[in-house]
Scaffold this motif. Structure first.
Motif, mmCIF file in Angstrom:
data_model
loop_
_atom_site.group_PDB
_atom_site.id
_atom_site.type_symbol
_atom_site.label_atom_id
_atom_site.label_comp_id
_atom_site.label_asym_id
_atom_site.label_seq_id
_atom_site.Cartn_x
_atom_site.Cartn_y
_atom_site.Cartn_z
ATOM 1 N N PRO A 10 0.844 -1.200 0.000
ATOM 2 C CA PRO A 10 0.000 0.000 0.000
ATOM 3 C C PRO A 10 0.874 1.244 0.000
ATOM 4 C CG PRO A 10 -0.766 -1.583 1.637
ATOM 5 C CD PRO A 10 0.565 -2.072 1.162
ATOM 6 N N PRO A 11 0.423 2.329 -0.626
ATOM 7 C CA PRO A 11 1.237 3.549 -0.695
ATOM 8 C C PRO A 11 1.627 4.060 0.696
ATOM 9 C CG PRO A 11 -0.675 3.701 -2.145
ATOM 10 C CD PRO A 11 -0.860 2.464 -1.338
ATOM 11 N N GLY A 12 2.919 4.309 0.880
ATOM 12 C CA GLY A 12 3.402 4.877 2.119
ATOM 13 C C GLY A 12 3.501 3.917 3.278
ATOM 14 N N VAL A 13 3.228 2.628 3.055
ATOM 15 C CA VAL A 13 3.265 1.623 4.122
ATOM 16 C C VAL A 13 4.513 0.762 3.943
ATOM 17 C CG1 VAL A 13 2.061 -0.320 5.191
ATOM 18 C CG2 VAL A 13 0.752 1.620 4.273
ATOM 19 N N SER A 14 5.273 0.578 5.010
ATOM 20 C CA SER A 14 6.499 -0.215 4.930
ATOM 21 C C SER A 14 6.174 -1.703 4.875
ATOM 22 C CB SER A 14 7.381 0.073 6.145
ATOM 23 O OG SER A 14 6.777 -0.449 7.330
ATOM 24 N N VAL A 76 -7.067 -1.813 12.930
ATOM 25 C CA VAL A 76 -5.723 -2.212 12.501
ATOM 26 C C VAL A 76 -5.297 -1.386 11.291
ATOM 27 C CG1 VAL A 76 -4.350 -4.099 11.523
ATOM 28 C CG2 VAL A 76 -5.912 -4.540 13.443
ATOM 29 N N ALA A 77 -6.208 -1.206 10.340
ATOM 30 C CA ALA A 77 -5.889 -0.389 9.165
ATOM 31 C C ALA A 77 -5.522 1.030 9.569
ATOM 32 C CB ALA A 77 -7.081 -0.386 8.206
ATOM 33 N N GLU A 78 -6.249 1.579 10.517
ATOM 34 C CA GLU A 78 -5.962 2.929 11.006
ATOM 35 C C GLU A 78 -4.593 2.964 11.690
ATOM 36 O OE1 GLU A 78 -7.117 7.001 12.254
ATOM 37 O OE2 GLU A 78 -7.599 5.648 10.606
ATOM 38 N N VAL A 82 -3.146 1.617 6.507
ATOM 39 C CA VAL A 82 -3.373 0.788 5.326
ATOM 40 C C VAL A 82 -4.741 1.140 4.725
ATOM 41 C CG1 VAL A 82 -3.639 -1.556 4.434
ATOM 42 C CG2 VAL A 82 -1.966 -1.091 6.240
ATOM 43 N N PRO A 83 -4.807 1.572 3.471
ATOM 44 C CA PRO A 83 -6.096 1.949 2.872
ATOM 45 C C PRO A 83 -6.964 0.722 2.586
ATOM 46 C CG PRO A 83 -4.366 2.068 1.227
ATOM 47 C CD PRO A 83 -3.681 1.771 2.536
ATOM 48 N N LEU A 84 -8.274 0.857 2.844
ATOM 49 C CA LEU A 84 -9.239 -0.224 2.641
ATOM 50 C C LEU A 84 -10.260 0.177 1.586
ATOM 51 C CD1 LEU A 84 -10.056 -1.129 6.378
ATOM 52 C CD2 LEU A 84 -8.517 -2.381 4.837
ATOM 53 N N TRP A 85 -10.477 -0.702 0.630
ATOM 54 C CA TRP A 85 -11.517 -0.489 -0.395
ATOM 55 C C TRP A 85 -12.675 -1.433 -0.098
ATOM 56 C CZ3 TRP A 85 -12.497 3.042 -4.016
ATOM 57 C CH2 TRP A 85 -13.481 2.752 -4.969
ATOM 58 N N MET A 86 -13.854 -0.881 0.247
ATOM 59 C CA MET A 86 -14.974 -1.704 0.713
ATOM 60 C C MET A 86 -15.807 -2.221 -0.455
ATOM 61 S SD MET A 86 -14.278 1.209 2.605
ATOM 62 C CE MET A 86 -15.632 2.381 2.508
ATOM 63 N N ILE A 87 -16.150 -3.515 -0.425
ATOM 64 C CA ILE A 87 -17.096 -4.082 -1.382
ATOM 65 C C ILE A 87 -18.102 -4.936 -0.624
ATOM 66 C CG2 ILE A 87 -15.409 -4.101 -3.260
ATOM 67 C CD1 ILE A 87 -15.278 -7.181 -2.923
ATOM 68 N N SER A 88 -19.287 -5.082 -1.191
ATOM 69 C CA SER A 88 -20.305 -5.962 -0.589
ATOM 70 C C SER A 88 -20.298 -7.300 -1.322
ATOM 71 C CB SER A 88 -21.672 -5.292 -0.608
ATOM 72 O OG SER A 88 -21.999 -4.802 -1.894
ATOM 73 N N ALA A 99 -12.605 -4.300 -7.868
ATOM 74 C CA ALA A 99 -11.254 -3.752 -7.774
ATOM 75 C C ALA A 99 -11.265 -2.351 -7.177
ATOM 76 C CB ALA A 99 -10.609 -3.722 -9.152
ATOM 77 N N PRO A 100 -10.202 -1.990 -6.458
ATOM 78 C CA PRO A 100 -10.130 -0.644 -5.867
ATOM 79 C C PRO A 100 -9.913 0.432 -6.917
ATOM 80 C CG PRO A 100 -8.092 -1.849 -5.468
ATOM 81 C CD PRO A 100 -9.037 -2.831 -6.084
ATOM 82 N N ALA A 101 -10.230 1.663 -6.544
ATOM 83 C CA ALA A 101 -10.084 2.783 -7.477
ATOM 84 C C ALA A 101 -8.628 3.073 -7.788
ATOM 85 C CB ALA A 101 -10.748 4.027 -6.902
ATOM 86 N N THR A 102 -7.754 2.826 -6.822
ATOM 87 C CA THR A 102 -6.331 3.097 -7.007
ATOM 88 C C THR A 102 -5.533 1.880 -6.554
ATOM 89 O OG1 THR A 102 -6.213 4.128 -4.810
ATOM 90 C CG2 THR A 102 -6.606 5.579 -6.689
ATOM 91 N N PRO A 103 -4.324 1.678 -7.110
ATOM 92 C CA PRO A 103 -3.545 0.488 -6.750
ATOM 93 C C PRO A 103 -3.039 0.542 -5.327
ATOM 94 C CG PRO A 103 -2.259 1.948 -8.163
ATOM 95 C CD PRO A 103 -3.654 2.506 -8.131
ATOM 96 N N GLY A 104 -2.876 -0.646 -4.748
ATOM 97 C CA GLY A 104 -2.264 -0.748 -3.428
ATOM 98 C C GLY A 104 -3.227 -0.748 -2.266
ATOM 99 N N GLN A 105 -4.528 -0.613 -2.531
ATOM 100 C CA GLN A 105 -5.482 -0.692 -1.431
ATOM 101 C C GLN A 105 -5.750 -2.163 -1.086
ATOM 102 O OE1 GLN A 105 -8.853 2.033 -1.395
ATOM 103 N NE2 GLN A 105 -8.125 2.991 -3.291
ATOM 104 N N VAL A 106 -6.170 -2.388 0.135
ATOM 105 C CA VAL A 106 -6.592 -3.714 0.575
ATOM 106 C C VAL A 106 -8.111 -3.774 0.486
ATOM 107 C CG1 VAL A 106 -6.746 -5.297 2.549
ATOM 108 C CG2 VAL A 106 -4.594 -4.120 2.048
ATOM 109 N N VAL A 107 -8.616 -4.769 -0.220
ATOM 110 C CA VAL A 107 -10.056 -4.897 -0.385
ATOM 111 C C VAL A 107 -10.672 -5.417 0.914
ATOM 112 C CG1 VAL A 107 -11.917 -6.028 -1.650
ATOM 113 C CG2 VAL A 107 -9.846 -5.300 -2.860
ATOM 114 N N LEU A 108 -11.601 -4.657 1.451
ATOM 115 C CA LEU A 108 -12.375 -5.087 2.618
ATOM 116 C C LEU A 108 -13.627 -5.775 2.078
ATOM 117 C CD1 LEU A 108 -12.779 -5.140 5.691
ATOM 118 C CD2 LEU A 108 -13.901 -2.910 5.495
#
Length: 515
Positions: A10-14, A76-78, A82-88, A99-108
């Protein structure tokens, strides 16, 4: 088991923080429901959009099974940013899929949360979780002999009421404006706290899903098409099963007939003679029936005159409006007489489901949708061109024939310029209509995919220049559409985002909303 790919972060996450987040999520939801390997992430990476899959590649996915697990996952994401992309259900076909709008998100992924918590037969509502599908709810109602009908979209068998309602999707019975027919949300905010909107804030309330407003500001709307929270429960209003129904069709061979039809439908709808309706271009039906190369092999978009010839060969008008009347036999006969007379003034050909020959028209599929029988018939439009490319565009127009014709001609002109066929029509909500149009293209053809993207952007510009707003778009074009609504709305959304999600972990980029 496939090897995890922790090089795509994820962007900015080590690396260490992402590994720690994955480990903590496993402790919450179980090893099987945390994914970071390429093979298991494939369903979350596939898109139908006119751009490379890599622009929507997730870094991982996590699938909680309860509201409490969602709260823990979000905390935990907070913690690790870590960015979360929510789907139902993840079946937002043609608008971005899972799929998330931008790369590197974690799909919730909320599909495991699929409980039908309550159905109230007397007051006609259901309280459901994100993963409940329309078909699951329909089968539950039938198994329990509950005489309630569902309004569902074209993807009804596989999609779910929460996702479609929150995206302000549209269905086909008298409750077809879905965002007008929900009541009460449960929402997890970015810090893991929980809020129930409206009457849900009252302990032991039995009115949560029957009275929308509660006390003080009504906030439910800010969780629609937004990234302000994770909705974990929603109340859906259901239609009481009518004593009987009768569908009808009116067709026109000219675009001017469509415009007259829009005016007739508005009059009938505002006076509650009819309560639903699809006014579609016959090319949408043709695209479900034929491959494109079976009807046209020339260059560019199919010429309008060729479309007319195809429709004539099939014995169909270029446009057709389909509605279903509901009620007692006496009510239906009265409203049928009124509707028949109203459409007679438009010069269209009027038929009911009782008339011979109607089965050869697009009527049957839509009438099924309008009478609680979902189908996947419309998905055959993806065979029309092949190659898996689909991008829906949904501008709104005043429900006036002259305006509908103006908007149609504007869009048709742009599509012609870029070599794409008009595949669409109008869903009518009384005072407004949504002109849903699908750009179909081959994602294996780089030139065509690039042209589809440029066409979509040109449509946004043309519609905006003419004063039309787009109410729903795909993850590829959210920023561009958000720009057309002006700096005031974007700034307000940004302020709300900063207040509720200051670290921007929930669905970055959704509807063009950032911190």
């Amino acid at each position: 088991m496939a090897t995890e790919d922790l090089t795509f972060l994820p962007p900015g996450v080590s690396h260490s923080d992402f590994a720690a987040a994955l480990s903590e999520w496993r402790a919450i939801v179980g090893d099987d429901y945390v994914m970071a390997d390429i093979d298991r992430l494939a369903p979350y990476a596939k898109v139908m959009l006119p751009e490379p899959d890599a622009r929507h590649r997730p870094a991982g996915a996590v699938a909680p099974a309860s509201t409490e697990e969602v709260q823990a996952v979000v905390k935990v994401a907070e913690k690790y940013r870590v960015p979360l992309w929510m789907i139902s259900t993840g079946k937002n076909l043609g608008y971005g899929d899972a799929a998330p709008a931008t790369p590197g998100q974690v799909v919730l992924d909320l599909k495991r949360m699929n409980r039908i918590i309550e159905v109230d037969e007397t007051l006609g509502y259901a309280l459901v979780e994100p993963g409940v599908t329309y078909m699951q709810l329909k089968e539950f109602l039938e198994a329990n002999n509950i005489p309630l009908w569902i309004s569902f979209p074209s993807s009804g068998p596989v999609a779910g009421p929460m996702g479609n309602t929150l995206d302000r999707g549209v269905g086909y019975n008298r409750y077809g404006q879905h965002f007008e027919n929900f009541c009460g949300l449960e929402v997890v905010l970015a810090d893991g706290s929980l809020v129930r909107t409206g009457m849900g804030g009252v302990e032991n309330s039995r009115e949560w899903n029957v009275y929308r407003w509660g006390f003080g500001p009504w906030v439910d709307g800010i969780f629609s098409q937004s990234n302000f929270g994770v909705v974990t429960k929603i109340g859906i209003w259901l239609m009481p099963k009518p004593p009987m129904s009768l569908g009808f069709l009116c067709g026109w061979n000219e675009d001017d007939g469509m415009a007259a039809g829009i005016d007739a439908v508005r009059h009938l709808n505002l006076n509650k003679v009819i309560e639903n309706g699809v006014l579609g271009h016959t090319m949408y039906h043709i695209a479900q029936t034929y491959r494109r190369d079976e009807i046209y092999t020339g260059p560019g978009a199919i010429p309008r005159e060729r479309v007319r010839e195809i429709c004539n060969d099939m014995g169909l008008g270029i446009w057709g409006h389909i509605s279903t009347l509901y009620g007692t036999e006496e009510q239906i006969e009265v409203n049928l007489k009124i509707a028949r007379e109203a459409f007679a003034s438009t010069g269209g050909q009027f038929m009911t489901e009782r008339d011979p020959g109607i089965e050869a028209t697009p009527f049957h599929h839509w009438n099924l949708n309008m009478t609680n029988q979902p189908t996947l018939t419309e998905f055959t439009i993806y065979n029309y061109k092949g190659g898996g490319g689909s991008s829906w565009l949904a501008p709104v127009v005043r429900c006036e024939g002259s305006e509908a014709l103006k908007q149609f001609n504007l869009m048709h002109g742009v599509l012609d310029e870029y070599g794409f066929d008009y595949i669409g029509g109008f869903l009518i909500g009384g005072r407004h209509a949504e002109q849903l149009t699908d750009i179909l293209y081959d994602r294996n053809d780089a030139e065509e995919m690039d042209r589809a993207r440029r066409c979509y952007l040109a449509l946004i510009d043309a519609l905006h220049g003419a004063g039309y707003g787009i109410y729903r778009t795909s993850t590829s074009f959210m920023n561009e559409v958000a720009e057309t609504y002006g700096p005031g709305q974007r700034d307000l959304n940004r302020r709300i985002k900063r207040a509720l999600d200051p670290n921007g972990i929930l669905a970055p980029g959704k509807s063009g909303i950032t911190i």
